[in-house]
Write an enzyme that holds these catalytic residues in place. Structure first.
Site, PDB file in Angstrom:
ATOM      1  N   ALA A  66       0.874  -1.170   0.000  1.00 23.66           N
ATOM      2  CA  ALA A  66       0.000   0.000   0.000  1.00 23.66           C
ATOM      3  C   ALA A  66       0.913   1.222   0.000  1.00 23.66           C
ATOM      4  CB  ALA A  66      -0.884  -0.013   1.240  1.00 23.66           C
ATOM      5  N   GLY A 111       0.536  -4.904   0.940  1.00 19.85           N
ATOM      6  CA  GLY A 111      -0.649  -5.015   0.087  1.00 19.85           C
ATOM      7  C   GLY A 111      -0.379  -5.750  -1.219  1.00 19.85           C
ATOM      8  N   GLU A 114      -0.657  -9.323  -0.349  1.00 21.81           N
ATOM      9  CA  GLU A 114      -2.077  -9.576  -0.067  1.00 21.81           C
ATOM     10  C   GLU A 114      -2.864  -9.724  -1.371  1.00 21.81           C
ATOM     11  OE1 GLU A 114      -2.101  -6.135   2.568  1.00 21.81           O
ATOM     12  OE2 GLU A 114      -2.904  -7.410   4.155  1.00 21.81           O
ATOM     13  N   GLU A 134       4.500  -4.834   7.512  1.00 17.08           N
ATOM     14  CA  GLU A 134       3.715  -3.760   8.141  1.00 17.08           C
ATOM     15  C   GLU A 134       4.079  -3.464   9.580  1.00 17.08           C
ATOM     16  OE1 GLU A 134       2.504  -5.951   6.064  1.00 17.08           O
ATOM     17  OE2 GLU A 134       0.956  -5.100   4.781  1.00 17.08           O
TER      18      GLU A 134
HETATM   19  N1  DAK Z   1       4.583   3.269  -0.857  1.00 20.47           N
HETATM   20  C1  DAK Z   1       4.920   4.417  -1.485  1.00 20.47           C
HETATM   21  N2  DAK Z   1       6.031   4.542  -2.229  1.00 20.47           N
HETATM   22  C2  DAK Z   1       6.814   3.471  -2.374  1.00 20.47           C
HETATM   23  C3  DAK Z   1       6.521   2.230  -1.754  1.00 20.47           C
HETATM   24  C4  DAK Z   1       5.327   2.147  -0.968  1.00 20.47           C
HETATM   25  N3  DAK Z   1       4.924   1.036  -0.373  1.00 20.47           N
HETATM   26  N4  DAK Z   1       7.492   1.364  -2.056  1.00 20.47           N
HETATM   27  C5  DAK Z   1       8.360   2.020  -2.835  1.00 20.47           C
HETATM   28  N5  DAK Z   1       7.961   3.277  -3.033  1.00 20.47           N
HETATM   29  C6  DAK Z   1       8.627   4.316  -3.816  1.00 20.47           C
HETATM   30  C7  DAK Z   1       9.836   4.871  -3.083  1.00 20.47           C
HETATM   31  O1  DAK Z   1       9.446   5.849  -2.155  1.00 20.47           O
HETATM   32  C8  DAK Z   1      10.634   5.460  -4.243  1.00 20.47           C
HETATM   33  O2  DAK Z   1      10.048   6.668  -4.634  1.00 20.47           O
HETATM   34  P1  DAK Z   1      10.929   8.027  -4.766  1.00 20.47           P
HETATM   35  O3  DAK Z   1      11.522   8.242  -3.443  1.00 20.47           O
HETATM   36  O4  DAK Z   1      11.947   7.683  -5.832  1.00 20.47           O
HETATM   37  O5  DAK Z   1       9.934   9.066  -5.177  1.00 20.47           O
HETATM   38  C9  DAK Z   1      10.379   4.464  -5.359  1.00 20.47           C
HETATM   39  O6  DAK Z   1       9.174   3.754  -4.999  1.00 20.47           O
HETATM   40  C10 DAK Z   1      11.490   3.433  -5.499  1.00 20.47           C
HETATM   41  O7  DAK Z   1      11.689   2.820  -4.248  1.00 20.47           O
HETATM   42  P2  DAK Z   1      13.131   2.763  -3.525  1.00 20.47           P
HETATM   43  O8  DAK Z   1      13.990   3.895  -3.935  1.00 20.47           O
HETATM   44  O9  DAK Z   1      12.874   2.616  -2.064  1.00 20.47           O
HETATM   45  O10 DAK Z   1      13.715   1.426  -4.148  1.00 20.47           O
HETATM   46  P3  DAK Z   1      14.735   0.410  -3.469  1.00 20.47           P
HETATM   47  O11 DAK Z   1      15.126  -0.565  -4.526  1.00 20.47           O
HETATM   48  O12 DAK Z   1      15.815   1.140  -2.727  1.00 20.47           O
HETATM   49  O13 DAK Z   1      13.900  -0.372  -2.363  1.00 20.47           O
HETATM   50  C11 DAK Z   1      11.945  -1.562  -1.516  1.00 20.47           C
HETATM   51  C12 DAK Z   1      12.818  -1.181  -2.763  1.00 20.47           C
HETATM   52  C13 DAK Z   1      10.711  -2.316  -2.032  1.00 20.47           C
HETATM   53  C14 DAK Z   1      12.757  -2.497  -0.610  1.00 20.47           C
HETATM   54  C15 DAK Z   1      11.561  -0.267  -0.770  1.00 20.47           C
HETATM   55  O14 DAK Z   1      11.000   0.645  -1.715  1.00 20.47           O
HETATM   56  C16 DAK Z   1      10.583  -0.502   0.320  1.00 20.47           C
HETATM   57  O15 DAK Z   1      10.948  -0.992   1.392  1.00 20.47           O
HETATM   58  N6  DAK Z   1       9.314  -0.134   0.079  1.00 20.47           N
HETATM   59  C17 DAK Z   1       8.275  -0.209   1.078  1.00 20.47           C
HETATM   60  C18 DAK Z   1       7.863  -1.639   1.288  1.00 20.47           C
HETATM   61  C19 DAK Z   1       6.819  -1.765   2.346  1.00 20.47           C
HETATM   62  O16 DAK Z   1       7.030  -1.482   3.542  1.00 20.47           O
HETATM   63  N7  DAK Z   1       5.615  -2.204   1.945  1.00 20.47           N
HETATM   64  C20 DAK Z   1       4.526  -2.414   2.820  1.00 20.47           C
HETATM   65  C21 DAK Z   1       3.705  -1.173   2.792  1.00 20.47           C
HETATM   66  S1  DAK Z   1       2.519  -1.191   4.097  1.00 20.47           S
HETATM   67  C22 DAK Z   1      -4.430  -0.795   6.165  1.00 20.47           C
HETATM   68  C23 DAK Z   1      -4.448  -0.864   4.797  1.00 20.47           C
HETATM   69  C24 DAK Z   1      -3.389  -1.400   4.123  1.00 20.47           C
HETATM   70  C25 DAK Z   1      -2.276  -1.851   4.773  1.00 20.47           C
HETATM   71  C26 DAK Z   1      -2.237  -1.784   6.147  1.00 20.47           C
HETATM   72  C27 DAK Z   1      -3.308  -1.271   6.847  1.00 20.47           C
HETATM   73  N8  DAK Z   1      -5.477  -0.194   6.858  1.00 20.47           N
HETATM   74  C28 DAK Z   1      -6.203   0.839   6.226  1.00 20.47           C
HETATM   75  C29 DAK Z   1      -5.813  -0.611   8.148  1.00 20.47           C
HETATM   76  C30 DAK Z   1      -1.159  -2.326   4.019  1.00 20.47           C
HETATM   77  C31 DAK Z   1       0.044  -1.827   4.333  1.00 20.47           C
HETATM   78  C32 DAK Z   1       1.192  -1.959   3.464  1.00 20.47           C
HETATM   79  O17 DAK Z   1       1.184  -2.550   2.403  1.00 20.47           O
END
Ligand code: DAK
Length: 260
Positions: A66, A111, A114, A134
């Site tokens: 997400a 997400g 998921e 998360e």
């Molecule tokens: N959200 C927004 N932007 C994201 C992103 C994300 N999840 N993942 C990557 N990006 C963006 C980065 O910010 C970057 O953008 P700029 O800074 O260049 O503008 C671009 O994509 C490239 O990413 P990186 O520069 O970070 O690339 P790397 O190769 O260095 O790293 C990575 C790749 C996948 C390891 C890293 O980007 C990363 O850790 N991303 C986040 C992964 C993550 O934590 N995903 C889980 C998200 S939480 C709920 C509803 C939904 C959910 C929970 C609750 N409720 C309403 C109750 C679900 C939650 C989630 O999914």
């Protein structure tokens, strides 16, 4: 099919459709726009006479989760609405009447995993990395991850992945049953399409019915589930596909299913 900004849908000519998330600059992160477009596309696809749907991501990610930047700005009420929107998309994907395949080409985190878990089959590229990170953000999986992961791979590994937030590689995902198979990156989509083609060559009504009864039966006591199977089995008797499938076997010729 409407034109979308953050997804694309290729309807193909062989009953195989491919839905691609096309927001590669943000690693295909799911914001409200992506989820809304997915919702519209899935409603349209559900009404089509398809034999299988492949879901994948453009660039180096399947879906990196997400959209964290969007979630940062949300109030609790908005987070609730966002959660419901995400759940409705996952439910719509799971509820499609034909088989669905997640072609996980790269990161499938939060997400993104998921969404893959809402598909029938999950194949990984050797480059893929998956997880539910998360809790490292101070939240919990919010689009069904706390429920669908354990149902898919068993609760022991699911608990480990949710509690540690670990990101695992394709080899480990295969070992714990999260990936059905891992394919080399350079032939990944061809290999996934081979699976979809194998499904598409079977009796279409039978595949849909088997899928339906397996999904429904998983939520029922065994006795009720088996009853549902017998009814679905007998319900196929008057289909043209059943007559054609058996006749082709007896006549030793290629089968020509009409999907009816
Ligand atoms: N959200 C927004 N932007 C994201 C992103 C994300 N999840 N993942 C990557 N990006 C963006 C980065 O910010 C970057 O953008 P700029 O800074 O260049 O503008 C671009 O994509 C490239 O990413 P990186 O520069 O970070 O690339 P790397 O190769 O260095 O790293 C990575 C790749 C996948 C390891 C890293 O980007 C990363 O850790 N991303 C986040 C992964 C993550 O934590 N995903 C889980 C998200 S939480 C709920 C509803 C939904 C959910 C929970 C609750 N409720 C309403 C109750 C679900 C939650 C989630 O999914």
């Amino acid at each position: 099919m409407t034109d979308f900004e953050t997804i694309s849908v290729d309807l193909g000519s062989d009953g195989l459709a491919t839905l691609t998330i096309t927001r590669p600059k943000a690693l295909n992160a799911l914001n409200e726009q992506v989820l809304t477009e997915l919702s519209q596309a899935l409603e349209d696809l559900a009404a089509r006479d398809l034999r299988a749907l492949i879901v994948t991501g453009e660039g180096r990610a399947f879906i990196a989760g997400a959209d964290i930047k969007a979630m940062m700005e949300m109030s609790a009420d908005e987070a609730l609405t966002f959660g419901h929107l995400g759940h409705s998309v996952m439910n719509a994907l799971q509820g499609l009447p034909f088989p669905t395949i997640a072609a996980v080409n790269g990161f499938a985190l939060g997400g993104g995993l998921e969404l893959a878990l809402s598909c029938d089959l999950i194949y990984l590229s050797e480059k893929a990395k998956v997880g539910l990170p998360e809790v490292g953000l101070g939240i919990i999986p919010g689009f069904g991850g706390t429920q669908r992961l354990g149902r898919r791979i068993g609760w022991h590994h699911a608990r480990r992945l949710v509690f540690t937030g670990a990101t695992i590689d394709a080899a480990e995902a295969l070992r714990i049953g999260l990936a059905l198979e891992v394919f080399p990156a350079d032939e990944f989509m061809d290999k996934v399409r081979d699976v979809a083609t194998a499904i598409a060559s079977q009796g279409p009504v039978a595949v849909r019915r088997a899928r339906e009864v397996m999904a429904r039966g998983a939520e029922l006591p065994l006795e009720d589930a088996n009853r549902a199977e017998v009814e679905a089995f007998a319900g196929l008797w008057d289909t043209a596909d059943r007559a054609e499938g058996m006749a082709a076997f007896v006549d030793r010729r290629d089968v020509d299913f009409q999907g009816a």
